[in-house]
Design a protein around this motif. Sequence first.
Motif, PDB file in Angstrom:
ATOM      1  N   ASN A  30       0.824  -1.209   0.000  1.00 48.33           N
ATOM      2  CA  ASN A  30       0.000   0.000   0.000  1.00 48.33           C
ATOM      3  C   ASN A  30       0.861   1.265   0.000  1.00 48.33           C
ATOM      4  O   ASN A  30       0.505   2.272  -0.619  1.00 48.33           O
ATOM      5  N   THR A  33       2.016   1.617  -3.554  1.00 51.06           N
ATOM      6  CA  THR A  33       0.936   2.051  -4.456  1.00 51.06           C
ATOM      7  C   THR A  33       0.641   3.533  -4.283  1.00 51.06           C
ATOM      8  O   THR A  33       0.488   4.271  -5.274  1.00 51.06           O
ATOM      9  N   VAL A  34       0.555   3.981  -3.034  1.00 50.53           N
ATOM     10  CA  VAL A  34       0.290   5.404  -2.793  1.00 50.53           C
ATOM     11  C   VAL A  34       1.419   6.255  -3.365  1.00 50.53           C
ATOM     12  O   VAL A  34       1.177   7.297  -3.992  1.00 50.53           O
ATOM     13  N   ALA A  37       1.099   6.206  -7.297  1.00 56.05           N
ATOM     14  CA  ALA A  37      -0.047   6.979  -7.781  1.00 56.05           C
ATOM     15  C   ALA A  37       0.152   8.478  -7.568  1.00 56.05           C
ATOM     16  O   ALA A  37      -0.432   9.288  -8.292  1.00 56.05           O
ATOM     17  N   SER A  38       0.972   8.843  -6.580  1.00 56.99           N
ATOM     18  CA  SER A  38       1.235  10.254  -6.307  1.00 56.99           C
ATOM     19  C   SER A  38       2.369  10.802  -7.159  1.00 56.99           C
ATOM     20  O   SER A  38       2.690  11.991  -7.064  1.00 56.99           O
ATOM     21  N   GLY A  39       3.001   9.932  -7.942  1.00 61.54           N
ATOM     22  CA  GLY A  39       4.141  10.370  -8.752  1.00 61.54           C
ATOM     23  C   GLY A  39       5.436  10.428  -7.979  1.00 61.54           C
ATOM     24  O   GLY A  39       6.437  10.972  -8.454  1.00 61.54           O
ATOM     25  N   GLU A  40       5.429   9.875  -6.777  1.00 56.52           N
ATOM     26  CA  GLU A  40       6.589   9.966  -5.883  1.00 56.52           C
ATOM     27  C   GLU A  40       7.780   9.186  -6.443  1.00 56.52           C
ATOM     28  O   GLU A  40       7.626   8.051  -6.897  1.00 56.52           O
ATOM     29  N   ALA A  58       0.692  11.472   2.792  1.00 57.88           N
ATOM     30  CA  ALA A  58      -0.720  11.299   2.403  1.00 57.88           C
ATOM     31  C   ALA A  58      -1.293   9.998   2.952  1.00 57.88           C
ATOM     32  O   ALA A  58      -2.474   9.935   3.321  1.00 57.88           O
ATOM     33  N   LEU A  59      -0.482   8.979   3.015  1.00 64.36           N
ATOM     34  CA  LEU A  59      -0.979   7.704   3.536  1.00 64.36           C
ATOM     35  C   LEU A  59      -1.259   7.811   5.035  1.00 64.36           C
ATOM     36  O   LEU A  59      -2.214   7.212   5.543  1.00 64.36           O
ATOM     37  N   SER A  62      -4.647   9.084   5.669  1.00 64.26           N
ATOM     38  CA  SER A  62      -5.755   8.145   5.459  1.00 64.26           C
ATOM     39  C   SER A  62      -6.122   7.420   6.750  1.00 64.26           C
ATOM     40  O   SER A  62      -7.247   6.941   6.898  1.00 64.26           O
TER      41      SER A  62
ATOM     42  N   ARG B  26      -5.087   5.399 -11.903  1.00 64.14           N
ATOM     43  CA  ARG B  26      -4.306   5.872 -10.747  1.00 64.14           C
ATOM     44  C   ARG B  26      -5.218   6.213  -9.568  1.00 64.14           C
ATOM     45  O   ARG B  26      -4.908   5.883  -8.429  1.00 64.14           O
ATOM     46  N   GLU B  29      -6.407   2.935  -7.945  1.00 62.33           N
ATOM     47  CA  GLU B  29      -5.429   2.192  -7.150  1.00 62.33           C
ATOM     48  C   GLU B  29      -5.075   2.957  -5.867  1.00 62.33           C
ATOM     49  O   GLU B  29      -4.836   2.347  -4.824  1.00 62.33           O
ATOM     50  N   PHE B  30      -5.070   4.285  -5.946  1.00 63.83           N
ATOM     51  CA  PHE B  30      -4.819   5.069  -4.740  1.00 63.83           C
ATOM     52  C   PHE B  30      -5.933   4.820  -3.722  1.00 63.83           C
ATOM     53  O   PHE B  30      -5.673   4.543  -2.547  1.00 63.83           O
ATOM     54  N   ALA B  33      -5.666   1.503  -2.099  1.00 66.00           N
ATOM     55  CA  ALA B  33      -4.532   1.386  -1.162  1.00 66.00           C
ATOM     56  C   ALA B  33      -4.793   2.075   0.170  1.00 66.00           C
ATOM     57  O   ALA B  33      -4.238   1.678   1.195  1.00 66.00           O
ATOM     58  N   VAL B  34      -5.632   3.123   0.165  1.00 67.05           N
ATOM     59  CA  VAL B  34      -5.901   3.823   1.432  1.00 67.05           C
ATOM     60  C   VAL B  34      -7.204   3.356   2.074  1.00 67.05           C
ATOM     61  O   VAL B  34      -7.666   3.946   3.050  1.00 67.05           O
ATOM     62  N   TRP B  36     -10.269   3.062   0.585  1.00 71.11           N
ATOM     63  CA  TRP B  36     -11.494   3.681   0.090  1.00 71.11           C
ATOM     64  C   TRP B  36     -11.983   2.980  -1.174  1.00 71.11           C
ATOM     65  O   TRP B  36     -12.681   3.581  -1.997  1.00 71.11           O
ATOM     66  N   ILE B  62      -6.763  13.297  -0.490  1.00 73.75           N
ATOM     67  CA  ILE B  62      -5.393  13.092   0.011  1.00 73.75           C
ATOM     68  C   ILE B  62      -4.444  12.664  -1.107  1.00 73.75           C
ATOM     69  O   ILE B  62      -3.234  12.741  -0.931  1.00 73.75           O
ATOM     70  N   MET B  63      -4.973  12.245  -2.255  1.00 75.07           N
ATOM     71  CA  MET B  63      -4.090  12.020  -3.396  1.00 75.07           C
ATOM     72  C   MET B  63      -3.537  13.363  -3.880  1.00 75.07           C
ATOM     73  O   MET B  63      -2.380  13.457  -4.298  1.00 75.07           O
ATOM     74  N   MET B  65      -2.898  15.759  -1.861  1.00 73.05           N
ATOM     75  CA  MET B  65      -1.781  16.006  -0.941  1.00 73.05           C
ATOM     76  C   MET B  65      -0.540  15.253  -1.407  1.00 73.05           C
ATOM     77  O   MET B  65       0.585  15.759  -1.319  1.00 73.05           O
ATOM     78  N   GLY B  66      -0.756  14.043  -1.910  1.00 71.64           N
ATOM     79  CA  GLY B  66       0.373  13.268  -2.435  1.00 71.64           C
ATOM     80  C   GLY B  66       1.072  13.984  -3.583  1.00 71.64           C
ATOM     81  O   GLY B  66       2.306  13.998  -3.665  1.00 71.64           O
ATOM     82  N   PHE B  67       0.299  14.614  -4.475  1.00 69.11           N
ATOM     83  CA  PHE B  67       0.905  15.369  -5.573  1.00 69.11           C
ATOM     84  C   PHE B  67       1.754  16.535  -5.033  1.00 69.11           C
ATOM     85  O   PHE B  67       2.824  16.837  -5.564  1.00 69.11           O
ATOM     86  N   THR B  70       4.985  15.213  -3.479  1.00 67.85           N
ATOM     87  CA  THR B  70       5.909  14.814  -4.546  1.00 67.85           C
ATOM     88  C   THR B  70       6.602  16.040  -5.140  1.00 67.85           C
ATOM     89  O   THR B  70       7.812  16.008  -5.433  1.00 67.85           O
TER      90      THR B  70
END
Lengths: 150, 140
Positions: A30, A33-34, A37-40, A58-59, A62, B26, B29-30, B33-34, B36, B62-63, B65-67, B70
């Motif tokens: 997980n 995957t996060v 998907a975030s482009g990390e 971000a994870l 959640s 994307r 899958e996000f 993984a969280v 939802w 929160i995706m 937030m992930g952007f 990154t």
Amino acid sequence: MSAVIDIEELRSQFLDQEFDSQEFVLKTENILTVARASGETRAEFSDESHPDFQAPPALLCSLASGRHLPIDFPAMGGIPMDGGKAVTRHAPVRPNQTLIGKTHLHDIYDKKGRSGRMILIVARMEVYDTDDNHLATADSRMVIREKPTS
Amino acid sequence: MSINTVHDVEFGTELPAFSPDTSLARTAEFAQAVGWGNGRGRFDNHEAAKKQGLPGALVPGIMGMGFLTTTIHQWSAVAQIEQIDTVFRAPMLADAPLTIGAVVTDIDEETGLIELDMTLKNDLDETRVFGTARVRLPTE
């Protein structure tokens, strides 16, 4: 007709009282995957073989997506909307470690706009490991539109 | 220019942004993984999302937030995000472009802490998510 919500009364009754405690384990897949998907691309979040491999912020947010309000919190009529999330990191959160999330209401306030009053509630989850080390703080901000009193 | 210490940062600097992938694959899958993944299509199916009264399938907040995190990590390989706070102002649609904005608003050269203002905008230049981040950089 519904009664006007008394913010100060809610604050005095509910702030800073733990109402939920849960255990979590974040799986490696997980985290990967996060990150993907975030482009990390930073290896500590996207490469499980990295010695500092850990969960991205971000994870951690959640984790605070479960029950947000105490069971005896009064109904306000409107459906709570997700108004935002915040995370403060104190130490790395690793995969496959047991985490304990303890939740309390951190803040209750209102904002007046053109469409009426909005009630904002911040539920705060403090995340610990099993040795009681504080790893992260995750805030979930709920927004509830107050029903008109007419 | 690579950012290796706080002294490499200038007030008002705009961070280089990347184009986030908001495709249904994307977002789905996000969400899975969280935890939802049972959103009844909210994050992976436009038609199912519309049946729930949404304008289409959404990018999880929160995706977004992930952007933003990154963006910070790509800007500096040594930046450590201590805190990030995001306000979800309006939904972000899957399969739609998002533009990331990030600007340095405060620098403390003694502690290495910097502050950023950040936004996610849609293709109509409407802000969907905004927030702030507190980031620590090495002082030497």
